[in-house]
Write a protein that holds these residues in place. Sequence first.
Motif: not given
Length: 231
Positions: A42-53, A66-80
Amino acid sequence: MKKSIVYTRYRALLSFMLALTVLIFAIYAQRESEESVYTLSKIGSRGNEVRQIQKKLKELGYYKGSIDGIYGTGTQKAVKSFQKNCGITADGIAGPKTLKYLGLSASSGSSGAFSGSDINLLAKLIAAEARGESYTGQVAVGAVVLNRVSHPSFPDTVAGVIYQKGAFSCVNDSNWSVSPNATSLKAARDCINGWDPSGGAIYYYNPAKTSNSFMHSRPVITTIGRHVFCR
């Protein structure tokens, strides 16, 4: 003398039991670690799992960052967006169910091995896309999904292919509420077992309903019922 022998054996048994206990705990800890590789991001998570997501979401057309392993708002929006398209709770948190739909859980099909969930999802797609078609036509539709799984230009899981953005319109309309029946389940199993009436097609369309120039430009392999199957 007898007491000494008993004591020695007791100590040996105690040492063995202690070593066995340590081994059991080590195995348990390793399994726990392996099973928790994909657990919750979720927001704030970091690491390989986030990169895979991020990588999977980018492959499916939901994530542009970018595939940076940082679960930011862009990743959250894509997941939603992905969750909403899949019909699951759109909370922006990549928990076990979301990861399963992304094809990142341990139970996902790979290397030609398909789980019960894969079969049911494939049967659901067949029921939504090809009900009213002949049995051969239903198997052919399922085969296209599997052909995409093994094709380098598409996601490598059944869920990934079916939920790829824009891939199958039925996922977003009322047809997706159709439950798989005995026929669509049998068709799913038949194409998983190797029957491919489509001749290796990775696309199909109904010419009476599709005006998409890209689809009409594809080399045709065969026509089964109302569907044209092509490369």
